[in-house]
Design a protein around this motif. Sequence first.
Motif, PDB file in Angstrom:
ATOM      1  N   VAL A 188       0.820  -1.232   0.061  1.00 51.63           N
ATOM      2  CA  VAL A 188       0.035  -0.045   0.159  1.00 51.63           C
ATOM      3  C   VAL A 188       0.889   1.314   0.031  1.00 51.63           C
ATOM      4  O   VAL A 188       1.883   1.412   0.627  1.00 51.63           O
ATOM      5  N   THR A 189       0.506   2.066  -0.958  1.00 52.80           N
ATOM      6  CA  THR A 189       1.249   3.406  -0.860  1.00 52.80           C
ATOM      7  C   THR A 189       0.445   4.796  -1.559  1.00 52.80           C
ATOM      8  O   THR A 189      -0.784   4.414  -2.005  1.00 52.80           O
ATOM      9  N   HIS A 190       0.763   5.828  -1.142  1.00 50.24           N
ATOM     10  CA  HIS A 190       0.185   6.952  -1.812  1.00 50.24           C
ATOM     11  C   HIS A 190       1.180   7.554  -2.808  1.00 50.24           C
ATOM     12  O   HIS A 190       0.836   8.752  -3.341  1.00 50.24           O
ATOM     13  N   SER A 191       2.190   7.141  -2.825  1.00 52.51           N
ATOM     14  CA  SER A 191       3.379   7.554  -3.946  1.00 52.51           C
ATOM     15  C   SER A 191       3.206   7.051  -5.085  1.00 52.51           C
ATOM     16  O   SER A 191       3.172   5.789  -5.189  1.00 52.51           O
ATOM     17  N   ILE A 192       3.154   7.766  -6.211  1.00 52.80           N
ATOM     18  CA  ILE A 192       2.943   7.290  -7.576  1.00 52.80           C
ATOM     19  C   ILE A 192       4.298   6.667  -7.949  1.00 52.80           C
ATOM     20  O   ILE A 192       4.352   5.515  -8.906  1.00 52.80           O
ATOM     21  N   SER A 193       5.128   7.242  -7.817  1.00 57.12           N
ATOM     22  CA  SER A 193       6.634   6.997  -8.287  1.00 57.12           C
ATOM     23  C   SER A 193       6.710   5.608  -7.368  1.00 57.12           C
ATOM     24  O   SER A 193       7.711   4.667  -7.973  1.00 57.12           O
ATOM     25  N   GLU A 194       6.728   5.481  -6.152  1.00 49.33           N
ATOM     26  CA  GLU A 194       6.800   4.283  -5.411  1.00 49.33           C
ATOM     27  C   GLU A 194       5.933   3.145  -6.111  1.00 49.33           C
ATOM     28  O   GLU A 194       6.697   2.017  -6.174  1.00 49.33           O
ATOM     29  N   ALA A 195       4.830   3.296  -6.497  1.00 51.32           N
ATOM     30  CA  ALA A 195       3.953   2.415  -6.937  1.00 51.32           C
ATOM     31  C   ALA A 195       4.521   1.896  -8.378  1.00 51.32           C
ATOM     32  O   ALA A 195       4.665   0.592  -8.655  1.00 51.32           O
ATOM     33  N   VAL A 196       4.987   2.845  -9.044  1.00 52.80           N
ATOM     34  CA  VAL A 196       5.639   2.339 -10.316  1.00 52.80           C
ATOM     35  C   VAL A 196       7.064   1.615 -10.229  1.00 52.80           C
ATOM     36  O   VAL A 196       7.153   0.579 -10.961  1.00 52.80           O
ATOM     37  N   LYS A 197       7.654   1.869  -9.279  1.00 55.57           N
ATOM     38  CA  LYS A 197       8.971   1.225  -9.079  1.00 55.57           C
ATOM     39  C   LYS A 197       8.712  -0.278  -8.430  1.00 55.57           C
ATOM     40  O   LYS A 197       9.310  -1.138  -8.830  1.00 55.57           O
ATOM     41  N   ILE A 198       7.923  -0.340  -7.463  1.00 54.33           N
ATOM     42  CA  ILE A 198       7.527  -1.568  -6.787  1.00 54.33           C
ATOM     43  C   ILE A 198       6.591  -2.535  -7.505  1.00 54.33           C
ATOM     44  O   ILE A 198       6.896  -3.674  -7.785  1.00 54.33           O
ATOM     45  N   GLY A 199       5.488  -2.059  -8.157  1.00 50.22           N
ATOM     46  CA  GLY A 199       4.449  -3.009  -8.777  1.00 50.22           C
ATOM     47  C   GLY A 199       4.746  -3.687  -9.857  1.00 50.22           C
ATOM     48  O   GLY A 199       5.044  -2.879 -10.795  1.00 50.22           O
ATOM     49  N   SER A 200       4.233  -4.943  -9.969  1.00 48.58           N
ATOM     50  CA  SER A 200       3.907  -5.651 -11.260  1.00 48.58           C
ATOM     51  C   SER A 200       2.492  -5.353 -11.648  1.00 48.58           C
ATOM     52  O   SER A 200       2.330  -5.388 -12.857  1.00 48.58           O
ATOM     53  N   ARG A 201       1.562  -5.117 -10.555  1.00 47.43           N
ATOM     54  CA  ARG A 201       0.191  -4.700 -10.913  1.00 47.43           C
ATOM     55  C   ARG A 201      -0.180  -3.552  -9.908  1.00 47.43           C
ATOM     56  O   ARG A 201       0.264  -3.646  -8.805  1.00 47.43           O
ATOM     57  N   ILE A 202      -0.919  -2.573 -10.314  1.00 44.29           N
ATOM     58  CA  ILE A 202      -1.326  -1.423  -9.590  1.00 44.29           C
ATOM     59  C   ILE A 202      -2.835  -1.177  -9.423  1.00 44.29           C
ATOM     60  O   ILE A 202      -3.436  -1.271 -10.760  1.00 44.29           O
ATOM     61  N   LEU A 203      -3.675  -1.492  -8.567  1.00 41.81           N
ATOM     62  CA  LEU A 203      -4.946  -1.080  -8.359  1.00 41.81           C
ATOM     63  C   LEU A 203      -5.022   0.497  -7.868  1.00 41.81           C
ATOM     64  O   LEU A 203      -4.452   0.839  -6.814  1.00 41.81           O
ATOM     65  N   LEU A 204      -5.742   1.137  -8.649  1.00 41.73           N
ATOM     66  CA  LEU A 204      -5.928   2.663  -8.284  1.00 41.73           C
ATOM     67  C   LEU A 204      -7.330   2.606  -7.594  1.00 41.73           C
ATOM     68  O   LEU A 204      -8.315   2.408  -8.113  1.00 41.73           O
ATOM     69  N   LEU A 205      -7.239   3.202  -6.378  1.00 37.02           N
ATOM     70  CA  LEU A 205      -8.634   3.832  -5.825  1.00 37.02           C
ATOM     71  C   LEU A 205      -9.044   5.166  -5.809  1.00 37.02           C
ATOM     72  O   LEU A 205      -8.189   5.947  -5.825  1.00 37.02           O
ATOM     73  N   SER A 206     -10.044   5.325  -6.047  1.00 29.46           N
ATOM     74  CA  SER A 206     -10.784   6.845  -6.010  1.00 29.46           C
ATOM     75  C   SER A 206     -10.767   7.299  -4.533  1.00 29.46           C
ATOM     76  O   SER A 206     -10.581   6.586  -3.574  1.00 29.46           O
ATOM     77  N   PRO A 207     -10.660   8.581  -4.501  1.00 31.35           N
ATOM     78  CA  PRO A 207     -10.768   9.050  -3.061  1.00 31.35           C
ATOM     79  C   PRO A 207     -12.097   8.717  -2.274  1.00 31.35           C
ATOM     80  O   PRO A 207     -12.918   8.167  -2.976  1.00 31.35           O
ATOM     81  N   HIS A 208     -12.125   9.322  -0.958  1.00 31.11           N
ATOM     82  CA  HIS A 208     -13.057   8.403  -0.193  1.00 31.11           C
ATOM     83  C   HIS A 208     -14.745   8.643  -0.702  1.00 31.11           C
ATOM     84  O   HIS A 208     -14.891   9.570  -1.109  1.00 31.11           O
ATOM     85  N   PRO A 209     -15.190   7.584  -0.583  1.00 24.80           N
ATOM     86  CA  PRO A 209     -14.894   6.170  -0.127  1.00 24.80           C
ATOM     87  C   PRO A 209     -14.143   5.395  -1.316  1.00 24.80           C
ATOM     88  O   PRO A 209     -14.455   5.844  -2.694  1.00 24.80           O
ATOM     89  N   GLY A 210     -13.179   4.694  -1.140  1.00 30.39           N
ATOM     90  CA  GLY A 210     -12.360   3.888  -2.252  1.00 30.39           C
ATOM     91  C   GLY A 210     -13.190   2.888  -2.895  1.00 30.39           C
ATOM     92  O   GLY A 210     -13.800   2.246  -2.464  1.00 30.39           O
ATOM     93  N   GLN A 211     -12.966   3.372  -4.117  1.00 31.43           N
ATOM     94  CA  GLN A 211     -13.603   2.499  -5.262  1.00 31.43           C
ATOM     95  C   GLN A 211     -12.405   2.272  -6.277  1.00 31.43           C
ATOM     96  O   GLN A 211     -11.785   3.007  -6.561  1.00 31.43           O
ATOM     97  N   VAL A 212     -12.413   1.181  -6.877  1.00 29.12           N
ATOM     98  CA  VAL A 212     -11.611   0.918  -8.097  1.00 29.12           C
ATOM     99  C   VAL A 212     -11.896   1.970  -9.262  1.00 29.12           C
ATOM    100  O   VAL A 212     -13.085   1.684  -9.770  1.00 29.12           O
ATOM    101  N   ARG A 213     -10.643   2.329  -9.539  1.00 28.40           N
ATOM    102  CA  ARG A 213     -10.821   3.245 -10.427  1.00 28.40           C
ATOM    103  C   ARG A 213     -10.301   2.854 -11.783  1.00 28.40           C
ATOM    104  O   ARG A 213     -10.660   2.761 -12.896  1.00 28.40           O
ATOM    105  N   ALA A 214      -9.166   1.839 -11.547  1.00 28.71           N
ATOM    106  CA  ALA A 214      -8.501   1.225 -12.852  1.00 28.71           C
ATOM    107  C   ALA A 214      -7.686   0.291 -12.118  1.00 28.71           C
ATOM    108  O   ALA A 214      -7.208   0.322 -10.861  1.00 28.71           O
TER     109      ALA A 214
END
Length: 257
Positions: free
Chosen positions: A197-223
């Motif tokens: 779990v992270t709020h950093s886009i650059s960290e997500a890109v570096k770490i992830g082989s797959r990334i789930l994007l959540l919308s602002p509160h309440p969290g829903q799958v955006r992509a």
Amino acid sequence: MSAAAPLLEVKGVTLQYRVGNVAVTATYRVDFNVEQSDRFVILGASGCGKSSLLKAVGGYLKPTEGSIKIGGRAINHPGADRMMVFQEFDQLLPWKTVRQNIVFPLLATRKLNAREADDKAMHYINLAGLERVAESYPHMLSGGQKQRVAIVRGMAMEPEILLMDEPFAALDALTRQRMQDELLALWDASRFTVLFVTHSISEAVKIGSRILLLSPHPGQVRAELNSLPRPQDPVASVALQDKIHQLLFPGEETAQS
């Protein structure tokens, strides 16, 4: 021949908590699957429910709606098949050395005897390059070293999935980048499954082989972005960050981490 079932299945999960007499919805009907050896990242702004999702996978929070399964088994409580690493430095027992901190949970599960637990602890200590501090106490370690020990302690339990809740957020920028590199090196060595779990886009890109994007509160799958390579050059990395930023924050022009 049917495809193998995913390691982790999250289906229609709504999470709520109470503030006084008010029920607050953290996530709403979130779906995602984590496969074996995934580096699966949940990315979103503060308050989108990503940490709540991690706690629910850990068995610490019960969904209001939906289900969470690991290996086809419903998650109803914490278990040794899911180990969690938090962002706080003080996750280690201060009266035990690095080696003893890693041995302790191995013995607590009663699956290994003392020698077996010590051998396994030293294997992961060597894997992480912590040999020189194996007999040091937590107060003798830097913040980055403490986090490395916390990660190795979770790995030594050989869980089905390692849960990481913004584990590098409290580190300075240079140490954070080094810890990201070390996590990837450890993953290359043993190909464990990680839900990060992270709020950093650059960290997500570096770490992830797959990334789930959540919308602002309440969290829903955006992509959901799948089969992501590790960007080998800054241009590719920035382009992917820009794409993610546009998905998370439509109308804004540049990626922000």
